[in-house]
Design an enzyme around this catalytic site. Structure first.
Site, mmCIF file in Angstrom:
data_model
loop_
_atom_site.group_PDB
_atom_site.id
_atom_site.type_symbol
_atom_site.label_atom_id
_atom_site.label_comp_id
_atom_site.label_asym_id
_atom_site.label_seq_id
_atom_site.Cartn_x
_atom_site.Cartn_y
_atom_site.Cartn_z
ATOM 1 N N ASP A 30 0.857 -1.186 0.000
ATOM 2 C CA ASP A 30 0.000 0.000 0.000
ATOM 3 C C ASP A 30 0.892 1.234 0.000
ATOM 4 O OD1 ASP A 30 -2.890 1.118 0.514
ATOM 5 O OD2 ASP A 30 -1.573 2.236 1.843
ATOM 6 N N HIS A 171 -5.435 4.678 6.647
ATOM 7 C CA HIS A 171 -4.769 5.542 5.666
ATOM 8 C C HIS A 171 -3.276 5.676 5.934
ATOM 9 C CE1 HIS A 171 -8.711 6.562 4.131
ATOM 10 N NE2 HIS A 171 -9.073 6.902 5.340
#
Length: 593
Positions: A30, A171
């Protein structure tokens, strides 16, 4: 009758068997970035987890100094600030280490095109050979395996909740990668139950064609291979689904093949008894007809554009002491209107954004310049000039109204800068939830104001005739009246296009002038027309009216802000809290490699 020979047994080769999934090494990755474009934005964090056969083999995590300021919007979303990355390594140091970590593995990411594009683009910039990893996209896989009954969407946050992931995505790159590992394992378990056990089978996996889909293939017989609209109908001729295509017959046939993987479409095909084609002269006409049919019939298998009546407007009222009001329709009362907004919640956020900067009154009663009433709590807090008590004259309050009017209908830049400065201040104080709420209000406002500023000139023009070169030669012609598509035509190659223009102007629909700034059509229709008119290669043949927008209007701010959030919104949305964002050590950490 002679007996047939016994079938020969054929020993499958190891190549035929493929690579068993439990033998595959996956690197789940990610990224956090400064924005959504790999060409202009930079990576700020990489997090990755290496797994095989359900066991974790190692982790990779590092912040990355992007070499440019991180936008306040991104800091609000990720919690990563300029100060955090100041001493972090640059991408030319980090990327070779990551590629070594991921060597000979299958890359996995949620909405993989985003992450892989950034990695590949940076490898090209640095002159590093891209290994050409096989890629598994958990978002794509989830869309085939997770129904709406199980999760409201296929965002990482929703899937992590569904599958009980041990790590909550927040996030930050490593946390999101860990959550994606749990999602990947859950999805592999589901495809395993469907007979998918090898990497090759996973790569070619698609939802099976149902018996109902195969049985209805005859519905495509006889349909025209032409652009237009198609309408699936049930036994009582009620529309079930409306779609559009450049080739009606070819598109409808895909509903009966493995390329159609939406569960609700398989259900729809099982009910459908006929397909009605509507051939259109241009692709724009087909898109507009689709919108109108969906709005009229509200087919249960169409999810968008079904309820245009739910749109609302924000109105700056006309009275001695104007205020902002949310209304369902535009009236010719001389008030300023902004919108339309897709729903009341978006309109309320836009109103709240204005109130953050401009001290307009928020009470709902009509005030008189001569009659005094008691002050409300906002006046006592200094957030309103208290015209109700005589604290402001009509003239003094007009100055406040002008600021609000400029933000809504004119130069929005000063207003936007004020809100961005406030967001940055909240972010520095680590008040991420407050900054996120302010960000959402600002976006709602600039989207609605930009929509109004772009649609108003089109809605006010009695007639616009435009043309674009057709792919097959000749010209596509459209006639637009007060923001509504009044007609379209195709001028074949070798013919005089002006003759088609004259014929189109005569035969086009007569459209009555609407109450501005609302167009004489569904706002979504006018927006489609506007996008078509702004397409490169479109030529204005005739314009009756004026087509202008404010130089520093809300559209400029929207175009600058939208790219900062669009890509990350697709990956994980804005439905997660931002108050528990943790910092990461500014150096690469690898273990168990």
């Amino acid at each position: 009758m002679p007996s047939s020979p016994a079938p020969r047994a054929i020993q499958a080769t190891f190549d035929d068997l493929g690579t068993a999934l439990h033998d595959v090494t996956f690197v789940v990755v990610d990224l956090e970035t400064t924005g959504g474009s790999a060409q202009t934005d930079e990576i700020t964090e990489i997090g990755a987890v290496k797994v095989r056969a359900g066991e974790q083999l190692g982790e990779f995590q590092t912040l990355v100094n992007p070499g440019l300021p991180i936008p306040a919007f991104i800091s609000v979303l990720t919690g990563i600030t300029d100060r955090m990355v100041a001493s972090a390594p640059r991408i030319d140091t980090v990327l070779p280490a990551f590629l070594e970590f991921a060597r000979d593995a299958v890359l996995v990411a949620h909405n993989a095109p985003f992450d892989v594009t950034f990695l590949r683009t940076n490898a090209q910039r640095l002159g590093l050979p891209w290994p050409g990893h096989q890629v598994v996209d958990t978002a794509h896989l989830a869309r085939q395996l997770v129904t709406r009954d199980e999760a409201p969407n296929h965002k990482l946050s929703s899937l992590a909740r569904l599958f009980g992931a041990a790590t909550t995505p927040d996030h930050r790159a490593l946390h999101d990668a860990r959550a994606t590992v749990d999602v990947l394992h859950a999805l592999l378990g589901r495809v395993g139950n469907l007979g998918v056990h090898t990497l090759e089978e996973l790569g070619s996996y698609s939802a099976r064609v149902t018996t109902a889909q195969r049985r209805k293939r005859f519905l495509a017989d006889g349909l025209p291979s032409a652009p237009g609209v198609y309408v699936f109908k049930d036994a009582e001729q009620r529309p079930l689904y409306v779609g559009t295509s450049v080739d009606i017959r070819r598109r409808v046939r895909t509903y009966f093949t493995s390329s159609e993987q939406r569960t609700r479409m398989a259900e729809m095909v099982g009910i459908a008894e006929s397909v009605t084609p509507i051939v259109c002269a241009t692709a724009l006409e087909a898109q507009v007809r689709e919108l109108r049919l969906i709005a009229e019939h509200k087919p249960r298998y169409n999810r968008r554009s079904r309820h245009p009546e739910r749109s609302v407007w924000v109105k700056l009222t006309v009275e001695p002491f104007p205020r902002l009001s949310i209304v369902k329709e535009v009236r010719g009362d001389g008030a300023h209107y902004v919108g339309p907004f897709s729903g009341r919640q978006q309109a309320e956020q836009a109103v709240a954004a204005v109130h953050e900067v401009v001290p307009l009154r928020q009470c709902t009663q009509r005030l008189s310049p001569t009659k005094r009433v008691s002050a409300c709590a906002l006046a006592e807090m200094g957030r309103c000039g208290a015209p109700c008590t005589g604290g402001q004259t009509v003239e003094e309050y007009d100055a406040v109204v002008l600021r609000a009017s400029a933000a809504l209908c004119g130069d929005a830049e000063p207003f936007v800068r004020s809100l961005e400065e406030r967001m940055a201040h909240l972010s520095e104080q680590e008040r991420y939830e407050d900054a996120g709420a302010l960000r959402d209000r600002l976006l709602a406002l600039v989207r609605g104001a930009a929509r109004a500023q772009h649609l108003a000139p089109l809605a006010a023009s009695p007639e616009i005739v435009a043309a674009r070169r057709a792919d097959s030669g000749g010209w596509e012609m459209v006639c637009v009246r007060y923001g509504r598509l009044a007609g379209s035509a195709l001028s074949p190659r070798g013919t005089d296009p002006m003759a088609t223009v004259e014929s189109l102007a005569v035969s086009a629909e007569v459209v009555a002038a609407p109450t501005g700034p609302a167009p004489a059509a569904l706002p979504e229709e006018t927006e489609k027309i506007l996008r078509w008119l702004e397409t490169p290669g479109v030529r204005l043949v005739h314009l009756e009216g004026a087509w202008t927008c404010p130089v520093n209007g809300a559209g400029r701010s929207r175009d600058r802000l939208e790219p900062l959030v669009r890509a990350r919104e697709q990956v994980s949305g804005f439905d997660e809290p931002h108050g528990r964002l943790l910092s990461r050590p500014p150096k690469a950490v690898r273990s168990g490699v």
